[in-house]
Enzyme design. Structure first.
Site, PDB file in Angstrom:
ATOM      1  CE  LYS A 203      -3.375   2.338   2.394  1.00  0.00           C
ATOM      2  NZ  LYS A 203      -4.563   2.328   3.588  1.00  0.00           N
ATOM      3  CE  LYS A 258      -6.033   2.002  -0.698  1.00  0.00           C
ATOM      4  NZ  LYS A 258      -6.404   1.967   0.752  1.00  0.00           N
TER       5      LYS A 258
HETATM    6  C1  PBG Z   1      -7.156   4.066   5.370  1.00  0.00           C
HETATM    7  C2  PBG Z   1      -7.674   3.585   3.996  1.00  0.00           C
HETATM    8  C3  PBG Z   1      -7.546   4.470   2.716  1.00  0.00           C
HETATM    9  C4  PBG Z   1      -7.943   3.935   1.859  1.00  0.00           C
HETATM   10  C5  PBG Z   1      -8.486   2.406   2.379  1.00  0.00           C
HETATM   11  N1  PBG Z   1      -8.156   2.323   3.481  1.00  0.00           N
HETATM   12  C6  PBG Z   1      -6.876   5.605   2.827  1.00  0.00           C
HETATM   13  C7  PBG Z   1      -5.818   6.189   3.501  1.00  0.00           C
HETATM   14  O1  PBG Z   1      -4.713   5.242   3.497  1.00  0.00           O
HETATM   15  O2  PBG Z   1      -5.430   7.182   3.496  1.00  0.00           O
HETATM   16  C8  PBG Z   1      -8.189   4.207   0.451  1.00  0.00           C
HETATM   17  C9  PBG Z   1      -9.175   3.882  -0.405  1.00  0.00           C
HETATM   18  C10 PBG Z   1      -9.383   4.607  -1.527  1.00  0.00           C
HETATM   19  O3  PBG Z   1      -8.793   6.007  -1.678  1.00  0.00           O
HETATM   20  O4  PBG Z   1     -10.427   4.226  -2.302  1.00  0.00           O
HETATM   21  N2  PBG Z   1      -6.966   2.843   6.123  1.00  0.00           N
END
Ligand code: PBG
Length: 335
Positions: A203, A258
């Site tokens: 991520k 991601k």
């Molecule tokens: C946070 C989380 C995020 C997303 C899913 N879980 C955002 C972040 O890390 O700030 C992003 C998903 C998206 O942008 O569709 N735990």
């Protein structure tokens, strides 16, 4: 590589198999089914409540009763899973205690879904950002640094509470070190040996999460702070592979990459290296770009969405989280 030299034009005509639908369909290398799709949804308190998300046209925050209706529709279309994200309006605290409340929004949503729509998998998000008053995914020290081990202890409690409510998968999206192993051990010790872990392993610290932070209401709290001390640097490929290797060793059932489209190289490499199921998240910013272009008449939403989903599958994704999951499932059914 073929063992004999490849004969060339004009005996070889690549367009021959492309001429007719029957041969195009026959040789298509990649398939997409509704079962491959995971639908992320935002849950709010109350009943009969629906709120739009301005930066994500077509996406709604829904109360649990509406969520159950939507989930039934998604299940009827064959969508594989729903990924729940809570919108916490009034109980954000520095220590995120609400995250492991057995009667909290997510625990209640899971129980309601499991009772009413048992045949769609439920995936819960394990991370503290919807619950912290500062918007970070973990607990912070006085300097604002996100503390690792203290956060993992809370994530474990959160994951256990989701498993007790009946979640099929818990999905840690926080990027703390060691959380997959800690969660696996705690789940097993509590008898949840069948609760699966979908690890957000690769991520990246991405600006494409902007609309999501609007949707869960964490962007204002996060302010100018970033998540760069825990999420991956988007220039790094080998480091993403190392993260995945650790999560595999700690017991992840599935890995995740991601964001999605700008990270297809990572997705393909993770699949090649680990030969295990990998999910990809087509994140909020990717969805917003597509919707914005479509609203201007510049792109065809249906065609572009389906193309991106096939591209994720081609790159190696078993499952795809997309805000367009229900749209895509409907189109797949129409043929
Ligand atoms: C946070 C989380 C995020 C997303 C899913 N879980 C955002 C972040 O890390 O700030 C992003 C998903 C998206 O942008 O569709 N735990």
């Amino acid at each position: 590589m073929a063992s004999s030299p490849t004969p060339a034009f004009p005996s070889v005509r690549m367009r021959r198999l492309r001429r007719d639908a029957f041969s195009r369909n026959m040789v298509r290398e990649t398939s997409l089914a509704a079962a491959n799709l995971i639908w992320p949804v935002f849950v709010i308190e109350g009943s009969a409540r629906t709120q739009g998300v301005p930066s994500m046209p077509g996406v709604e925050r829904v109360s649990i009763d509406r969520l159950v209706e939507r989930a039934a529709e998604a299940a009827a279309l064959g969508v594989g899973a729903i990924a729940l994200f809570p919108v916490i309006e009034s109980t954000k605290t520095p220590l995120a205690e609400e995250a492991y409340n057995d009667d909290g929004l997510i625990a209640r949503a899971v129980r309601a879904l499991k009772a009413a729509v048992p045949d769609i998998a439920i995936i819960t998000d394990v991370a503290l950002d919807p619950y912290t008053s500062h918007g970070q995914d973990g607990l912070i020290d006085p300097s604002g640094y996100v503390m690792n081990d203290e956060t993992v202890a809370v994530l474990v409690r959160q994951a256990l509470s989701h498993a007790r409510a009946g979640a099929d998968f818990v999905a840690p999206s926080d990027m703390m070190d060691g959380r997959i192993g800690a969660i696996r051990a705690a789940l097993d010790a509590d008898g949840h040996i069948q609760t699966k872990i979908l690890a957000y392993s690769a991520k990246f610290a991405s600006a494409f999460y902007g609309p999501f932070r609007d949707a869960v209401g964490s962007s204002a709290n996060l302010g100018k702070s970033s998540k760069e001390t825990y999420q991956l640097d988007f220039g790094n490929r080998d480091e993403a592979i190392r993260e995945c290797a650790l999560d595999v060793a700690e017991g992840a059932d599935m890995l995740m990459v991601k964001p999605g489209l700008p990270y297809l190289d990572i997705l393909a490499r993770v699949r090649d290296e680990f030969r295990m199921p990998v999910a990809v998240y087509q994140v909020s910013g990717e969805f917003a770009m597509l919707k914005a272009a479509a609203a201007n008449g510049w792109l065809d939403y249906r065609k572009c969405l389906l193309e991106t989903l096939i591209c994720f599958r081609r790159a190696g994704a078993s499952a795809i989280l997309t805000y367009g999951a229900v749209d895509a499932a409907r189109w797949l059914r129409e043929g």
